[in-house]
Design an enzyme around this catalytic site. Sequence first.
Site, PDB file in Angstrom:
ATOM      1  N   ARG A 123       9.562  62.021  -3.653  1.00  0.00           N
ATOM      2  CA  ARG A 123       9.625  63.311  -4.364  1.00  0.00           C
ATOM      3  C   ARG A 123       8.266  63.687  -4.975  1.00  0.00           C
ATOM      4  O   ARG A 123       7.469  62.819  -5.325  1.00  0.00           O
ATOM      5  CB  ARG A 123      10.717  63.255  -5.445  1.00  0.00           C
ATOM      6  CG  ARG A 123      12.091  63.144  -4.799  1.00  0.00           C
ATOM      7  CD  ARG A 123      13.192  63.070  -5.812  1.00  0.00           C
ATOM      8  NE  ARG A 123      13.337  64.307  -6.559  1.00  0.00           N
ATOM      9  CZ  ARG A 123      14.160  64.449  -7.592  1.00  0.00           C
ATOM     10  NH1 ARG A 123      14.874  63.421  -8.004  1.00  0.00           N
ATOM     11  NH2 ARG A 123      14.258  65.606  -8.202  1.00  0.00           N
ATOM     12  N   ASP A 319      21.626  72.198 -10.424  1.00  0.00           N
ATOM     13  CA  ASP A 319      22.286  70.995  -9.908  1.00  0.00           C
ATOM     14  C   ASP A 319      23.710  71.268  -9.430  1.00  0.00           C
ATOM     15  O   ASP A 319      24.374  70.378  -8.896  1.00  0.00           O
ATOM     16  CB  ASP A 319      22.320  69.900 -10.989  1.00  0.00           C
ATOM     17  CG  ASP A 319      20.919  69.384 -11.312  1.00  0.00           C
ATOM     18  OD1 ASP A 319      20.027  69.483 -10.446  1.00  0.00           O
ATOM     19  OD2 ASP A 319      20.727  68.886 -12.440  1.00  0.00           O
TER      20      ASP A 319
END
Length: 440
Positions: A123, A319
Amino acid sequence: MTAAALTASRAGPLKGRVRAPGDKSISHRALILGALATGETAIEGLLEGDDVLRTAQAMAAFGAEVERLGEGSWRVRGRGGLSEPAEVIDCGNSGTGVRLILGAAAGFDLSATFTGDESLRGRPMRRVLKPLGEMGATWTASAGETLPLTLKGGHLRHIAYRLPEPSAQVKSAVLLAGLHARGGAEVIEPEATRDHTERMLRAFGATVEVVAEGAGRRIRLPGGQALSGTAVRVPGDPSSAAFPIVAALITPGSEVTVEGVLLNPLRTGLLETLKEMGADLTVSNLRDEGGEPVGDVTARHSPLRGVEVPPERAPSMIDEYPILGVAAAFAEGPTVMRGLAELRVKESDRIALMAAGLAACGVGVEEEPEGFTVVGSGRGARGVAGEGRVVTHGDHRIAMSHLVLGLASERPVAVDQPGMIATSFPGFVALMRGLGGEIA
Ligand code: S3P
C-alpha cells in the site's frame, strides 16, 4: 488466522439487539495519543481486533506503559513523548496504524523501522512520507515508498499541507507530527474527512482551530502544545455496525438493533444512502459519549431501490462501499457508486474484488475505473443466486460483505481467508449467529 473457508447460508429472519465492537479509528487514536501524552489514559471499549492490538504493541515499543485491565479496558501511561524502539514495528494489516504512528514518531529524534503484512507492504506510504519529509523527517526504504521502511524523525518545521487525496490518515499523520514541529502544523482538506484526531486532541488538552472552507476544512494546530492523559470511551464502530444493519435490511422478517453506534456526521454516509434507498432505519437514544454523538440504530427488512450515490459523500462512507454493494444487489434498479479512486488502495482493490465477488454470486455489476454499478434484480432474496466462492485477498470487509450476502441469497456463499475478519471485527461470526444467521 484460519485459512479454511467460511460459508453463509440462508436461514430465518435475523432478530435481536447487539453491540458493535469499538470504533477502529478511535481505538488507534486513543492508544497513540495516550502514548504521546503525559500521565494516564484510561480507555474503555477499545476494539481488540488485530489492527488495534498491533498499535498497542507499537506504543509499548515506543516506550509507553500499555496495560490490558479487562475486556476492552486498557490503560496507557505516556511519558510525554516517544523513544526509539528496540524492535521492528509490525503494523500487520493496518494502514491506519502505520500511517498515524509514522506521523507521531516523526516528531522525535529517533529512528524506527516499520513493516506490515503482504497487503500493507503493497500500500502507498508516499502520501504520508511526502508531508513528513517536507517537515524535515527522512526515511530509507528498500523498494520505493512502501514498507518496510526506516524513518528518522526530529527537529521538524511547520507545514501548511493541502491534502491531494481525501484521507483522514494523512491529515492525522501531519497533525500528530505537528505536535512536535516548530510552529505546529496546518492541514487544508478540500473535502472533510473523519475528524476523530481533531476531537481527541482537544480531549487531551490541545488547541485545534478548525475553519470551514468550501466543502472542506482548514485545520490549524498551534505549536508547542503538550497533551495530558484522559479518559476515552470508544463508541461502537459504524463501519462494523453496517454488516448486521444491512443483513437485517435484506433478510425477510428481520429486525435488528445495534446499540451504541458512533454517529459522527463524517461517518454516517452509509445510513444516509440506505435511507434514500428506502431502508426502514430508526435511531434512538441519541446521546453524547466522550465528545462524539452515539445512538442505537434499528434496521428492519425493507424493499430497497437503487440510487446514485453522490461522489462527494465518499469520505463519510469510504469503508462501507463493499456492504453497500451487497444492499444494492437486493434493490430494484441500478446503484451507481462513483468517485472511489481511494477504494483501489485499501486492504485490497475493493472495486475489483466487489465486482468479481458479486458477479460470482450472480449479481449484475459493472466495474469502472473509479467506481462500480450494481444492478439489483428488485426481487429481493429470490433475485440473488449466491453459490459463489469469493476470493477476498485477505480483506476483512470483502469477506464480511459476502457472508452477509450469503445470509439472504438463494444458495450459500463461501469466502476464503475468513481469519482476517479478526483485524476489525473479531466477534463477527458469533454476533451474526446470535442474531440467527447461519455461518459455518
Ligand atoms: C481511517 C481513514 C480511512 C479509512 C480507514 C480508517 C482513519 O482511510 O478507510 O479505515 O482512521 O483515519 P484514508 O485516510 O486512507 O481515507
